[in-house]
Design a protein around this motif. Structure first.
Motif, PDB file in Angstrom:
ATOM      1  N   THR A  32      -6.179  -5.343  -3.411  1.00 26.58           N
ATOM      2  CA  THR A  32      -6.569  -4.303  -4.364  1.00 26.58           C
ATOM      3  C   THR A  32      -5.279  -3.604  -4.786  1.00 26.58           C
ATOM      4  O   THR A  32      -4.194  -3.961  -4.317  1.00 26.58           O
ATOM      5  CB  THR A  32      -7.548  -3.280  -3.746  1.00 26.58           C
ATOM      6  N   ALA A  33      -5.398  -2.608  -5.615  1.00 23.31           N
ATOM      7  CA  ALA A  33      -4.211  -1.880  -6.078  1.00 23.31           C
ATOM      8  C   ALA A  33      -3.472  -1.187  -4.934  1.00 23.31           C
ATOM      9  O   ALA A  33      -2.268  -0.947  -5.028  1.00 23.31           O
ATOM     10  CB  ALA A  33      -4.596  -0.865  -7.140  1.00 23.31           C
ATOM     11  N   ASP A  34      -4.171  -0.883  -3.838  1.00 23.19           N
ATOM     12  CA  ASP A  34      -3.510  -0.153  -2.749  1.00 23.19           C
ATOM     13  C   ASP A  34      -3.758  -0.723  -1.350  1.00 23.19           C
ATOM     14  O   ASP A  34      -3.376  -0.117  -0.360  1.00 23.19           O
ATOM     15  CB  ASP A  34      -3.870   1.327  -2.783  1.00 23.19           C
ATOM     16  N   THR A  35      -4.391  -1.892  -1.264  1.00 23.54           N
ATOM     17  CA  THR A  35      -4.609  -2.504   0.053  1.00 23.54           C
ATOM     18  C   THR A  35      -4.363  -4.007   0.031  1.00 23.54           C
ATOM     19  O   THR A  35      -4.520  -4.664  -1.002  1.00 23.54           O
ATOM     20  CB  THR A  35      -6.045  -2.275   0.568  1.00 23.54           C
ATOM     21  N   ILE A  36      -3.986  -4.517   1.182  1.00 27.02           N
ATOM     22  CA  ILE A  36      -3.845  -5.954   1.416  1.00 27.02           C
ATOM     23  C   ILE A  36      -4.547  -6.240   2.736  1.00 27.02           C
ATOM     24  O   ILE A  36      -4.281  -5.577   3.737  1.00 27.02           O
ATOM     25  CB  ILE A  36      -2.363  -6.380   1.520  1.00 27.02           C
ATOM     26  N   GLN A  67     -12.771 -12.574  13.638  1.00 26.22           N
ATOM     27  CA  GLN A  67     -11.751 -13.297  12.891  1.00 26.22           C
ATOM     28  C   GLN A  67     -10.471 -12.474  12.893  1.00 26.22           C
ATOM     29  O   GLN A  67     -10.498 -11.262  12.647  1.00 26.22           O
ATOM     30  CB  GLN A  67     -12.232 -13.530  11.452  1.00 26.22           C
ATOM     31  N   PRO A  68      -9.322 -13.122  13.172  1.00 26.32           N
ATOM     32  CA  PRO A  68      -8.054 -12.385  13.115  1.00 26.32           C
ATOM     33  C   PRO A  68      -7.846 -11.776  11.728  1.00 26.32           C
ATOM     34  O   PRO A  68      -8.205 -12.371  10.716  1.00 26.32           O
ATOM     35  CB  PRO A  68      -7.010 -13.461  13.399  1.00 26.32           C
ATOM     36  N   LYS A  69      -7.252 -10.580  11.711  1.00 29.14           N
ATOM     37  CA  LYS A  69      -7.125  -9.850  10.453  1.00 29.14           C
ATOM     38  C   LYS A  69      -5.953  -8.868  10.535  1.00 29.14           C
ATOM     39  O   LYS A  69      -5.696  -8.296  11.587  1.00 29.14           O
ATOM     40  CB  LYS A  69      -8.427  -9.089  10.219  1.00 29.14           C
ATOM     41  N   ILE A  70      -5.290  -8.691   9.414  1.00 26.93           N
ATOM     42  CA  ILE A  70      -4.282  -7.636   9.249  1.00 26.93           C
ATOM     43  C   ILE A  70      -4.699  -6.837   8.018  1.00 26.93           C
ATOM     44  O   ILE A  70      -4.956  -7.417   6.964  1.00 26.93           O
ATOM     45  CB  ILE A  70      -2.865  -8.207   9.053  1.00 26.93           C
ATOM     46  N   SER A  71      -4.757  -5.525   8.160  1.00 30.31           N
ATOM     47  CA  SER A  71      -5.090  -4.642   7.027  1.00 30.31           C
ATOM     48  C   SER A  71      -3.921  -3.695   6.776  1.00 30.31           C
ATOM     49  O   SER A  71      -3.451  -3.037   7.706  1.00 30.31           O
ATOM     50  CB  SER A  71      -6.337  -3.816   7.337  1.00 30.31           C
ATOM     51  N   LEU A  72      -3.486  -3.629   5.537  1.00 34.09           N
ATOM     52  CA  LEU A  72      -2.391  -2.739   5.143  1.00 34.09           C
ATOM     53  C   LEU A  72      -2.875  -1.854   3.997  1.00 34.09           C
ATOM     54  O   LEU A  72      -3.565  -2.322   3.096  1.00 34.09           O
ATOM     55  CB  LEU A  72      -1.187  -3.559   4.676  1.00 34.09           C
ATOM     56  N   SER A  73      -2.478  -0.584   4.032  1.00 35.09           N
ATOM     57  CA  SER A  73      -2.876   0.347   2.979  1.00 35.09           C
ATOM     58  C   SER A  73      -1.701   1.245   2.604  1.00 35.09           C
ATOM     59  O   SER A  73      -0.995   1.747   3.479  1.00 35.09           O
ATOM     60  CB  SER A  73      -4.040   1.217   3.447  1.00 35.09           C
ATOM     61  N   LEU A  74      -1.534   1.439   1.324  1.00 34.51           N
ATOM     62  CA  LEU A  74      -0.488   2.352   0.849  1.00 34.51           C
ATOM     63  C   LEU A  74      -0.783   3.791   1.246  1.00 34.51           C
ATOM     64  O   LEU A  74       0.117   4.627   1.282  1.00 34.51           O
ATOM     65  CB  LEU A  74      -0.359   2.269  -0.671  1.00 34.51           C
ATOM     66  N   HIS A  75      -2.032   4.086   1.559  1.00 39.88           N
ATOM     67  CA  HIS A  75      -2.434   5.453   1.870  1.00 39.88           C
ATOM     68  C   HIS A  75      -2.467   5.763   3.362  1.00 39.88           C
ATOM     69  O   HIS A  75      -2.842   6.867   3.749  1.00 39.88           O
ATOM     70  CB  HIS A  75      -3.792   5.764   1.240  1.00 39.88           C
ATOM     71  N   ALA A  76      -2.067   4.800   4.199  1.00 41.79           N
ATOM     72  CA  ALA A  76      -2.030   5.055   5.644  1.00 41.79           C
ATOM     73  C   ALA A  76      -1.016   6.163   5.920  1.00 41.79           C
ATOM     74  O   ALA A  76       0.020   6.266   5.246  1.00 41.79           O
ATOM     75  CB  ALA A  76      -1.653   3.786   6.398  1.00 41.79           C
ATOM     76  N   ILE A 133       8.302   4.664   2.449  1.00 43.41           N
ATOM     77  CA  ILE A 133       8.755   4.021   1.202  1.00 43.41           C
ATOM     78  C   ILE A 133       9.108   2.558   1.470  1.00 43.41           C
ATOM     79  O   ILE A 133       8.775   1.677   0.674  1.00 43.41           O
ATOM     80  CB  ILE A 133       9.976   4.770   0.610  1.00 43.41           C
ATOM     81  N   MET A 134       9.745   2.264   2.591  1.00 43.55           N
ATOM     82  CA  MET A 134      10.110   0.885   2.927  1.00 43.55           C
ATOM     83  C   MET A 134       8.864   0.028   3.136  1.00 43.55           C
ATOM     84  O   MET A 134       8.837  -1.138   2.739  1.00 43.55           O
ATOM     85  CB  MET A 134      11.012   0.837   4.159  1.00 43.55           C
ATOM     86  N   HIS A 135       7.818   0.597   3.749  1.00 42.60           N
ATOM     87  CA  HIS A 135       6.565  -0.142   3.899  1.00 42.60           C
ATOM     88  C   HIS A 135       5.991  -0.471   2.521  1.00 42.60           C
ATOM     89  O   HIS A 135       5.500  -1.579   2.289  1.00 42.60           O
ATOM     90  CB  HIS A 135       5.527   0.683   4.681  1.00 42.60           C
ATOM     91  N   ARG A 136       6.043   0.484   1.624  1.00 40.60           N
ATOM     92  CA  ARG A 136       5.507   0.273   0.272  1.00 40.60           C
ATOM     93  C   ARG A 136       6.258  -0.827  -0.454  1.00 40.60           C
ATOM     94  O   ARG A 136       5.661  -1.652  -1.146  1.00 40.60           O
ATOM     95  CB  ARG A 136       5.548   1.565  -0.532  1.00 40.60           C
ATOM     96  N   VAL A 137       7.578  -0.852  -0.302  1.00 46.58           N
ATOM     97  CA  VAL A 137       8.391  -1.908  -0.920  1.00 46.58           C
ATOM     98  C   VAL A 137       8.002  -3.266  -0.333  1.00 46.58           C
ATOM     99  O   VAL A 137       7.807  -4.245  -1.055  1.00 46.58           O
ATOM    100  CB  VAL A 137       9.898  -1.630  -0.715  1.00 46.58           C
ATOM    101  N   GLY A 138       7.865  -3.325   0.981  1.00 45.34           N
ATOM    102  CA  GLY A 138       7.465  -4.564   1.640  1.00 45.34           C
ATOM    103  C   GLY A 138       6.083  -5.023   1.211  1.00 45.34           C
ATOM    104  O   GLY A 138       5.853  -6.216   0.975  1.00 45.34           O
ATOM    105  N   MET A 139       5.164  -4.082   1.093  1.00 47.54           N
ATOM    106  CA  MET A 139       3.814  -4.424   0.648  1.00 47.54           C
ATOM    107  C   MET A 139       3.817  -4.941  -0.792  1.00 47.54           C
ATOM    108  O   MET A 139       3.049  -5.843  -1.129  1.00 47.54           O
ATOM    109  CB  MET A 139       2.885  -3.214   0.774  1.00 47.54           C
ATOM    110  N   THR A 140       4.686  -4.385  -1.615  1.00 50.50           N
ATOM    111  CA  THR A 140       4.796  -4.864  -3.000  1.00 50.50           C
ATOM    112  C   THR A 140       5.258  -6.313  -3.012  1.00 50.50           C
ATOM    113  O   THR A 140       4.703  -7.149  -3.726  1.00 50.50           O
ATOM    114  CB  THR A 140       5.764  -3.976  -3.800  1.00 50.50           C
ATOM    115  N   GLY A 141       6.277  -6.625  -2.208  1.00 49.53           N
ATOM    116  CA  GLY A 141       6.761  -7.998  -2.116  1.00 49.53           C
ATOM    117  C   GLY A 141       5.695  -8.940  -1.572  1.00 49.53           C
ATOM    118  O   GLY A 141       5.519 -10.060  -2.064  1.00 49.53           O
TER     119      GLY A 141
END
Length: 106
Positions: free
Chosen positions: A55-59, A6-15, A20-28
């Motif tokens: 979760t608090a730190d992943t999408i 299944q297609p998937k995108i995983s994002l983590s604040l801890h990568a 900082i810009m990635h974190r702002v984008g992830m928040t949005g």
């Protein structure tokens, strides 16, 4: 043998490459997905049956079929132009924002 996944995108604040810009984008994105959950409670109501896990730190985003179909639906639902011609960001409660602030955002 070819195994279909299944297609998937995983994002983590801890990568390690998260800025900082990635974190702002992830928040949005997080805010937008939370709002879309209320508008479209079932993934069957969404393009490509897109769904997500937050979760608090992943999408994590999951969908079926065409990447273009699912992700273009998400982008269309996330960024819109309202009746006054100003940008409407789904992740924000734009109805509660003063008109002058909306103009500055656009």
């Amino acid at each position: 043998m070819i195994v279909s996944t299944q297609p998937k995108i995983s994002l983590s604040l801890h990568a390690t490459d998260t800025t900082i810009m990635h974190r702002v984008g992830m928040t949005g994105l997080y805010m937008t997905l939370k709002r879309l959950e209320k508008q479209y409670p079932s993934s069957r109501q969404r393009g490509g049956h897109i769904s997500w896990s937050l979760t608090a730190d992943t999408i994590e985003l999951f969908w079926q079929g065409s990447d273009f179909f699912a992700l273009s639906w998400l982008i269309k639902e996330s960024f819109q132009v309202n009746d006054t011609g100003l940008i409407h960001l789904t992740g924000l409660d734009n109805d509660a924002i003063d008109l002058r602030q909306k103009i500055h955002m656009s």
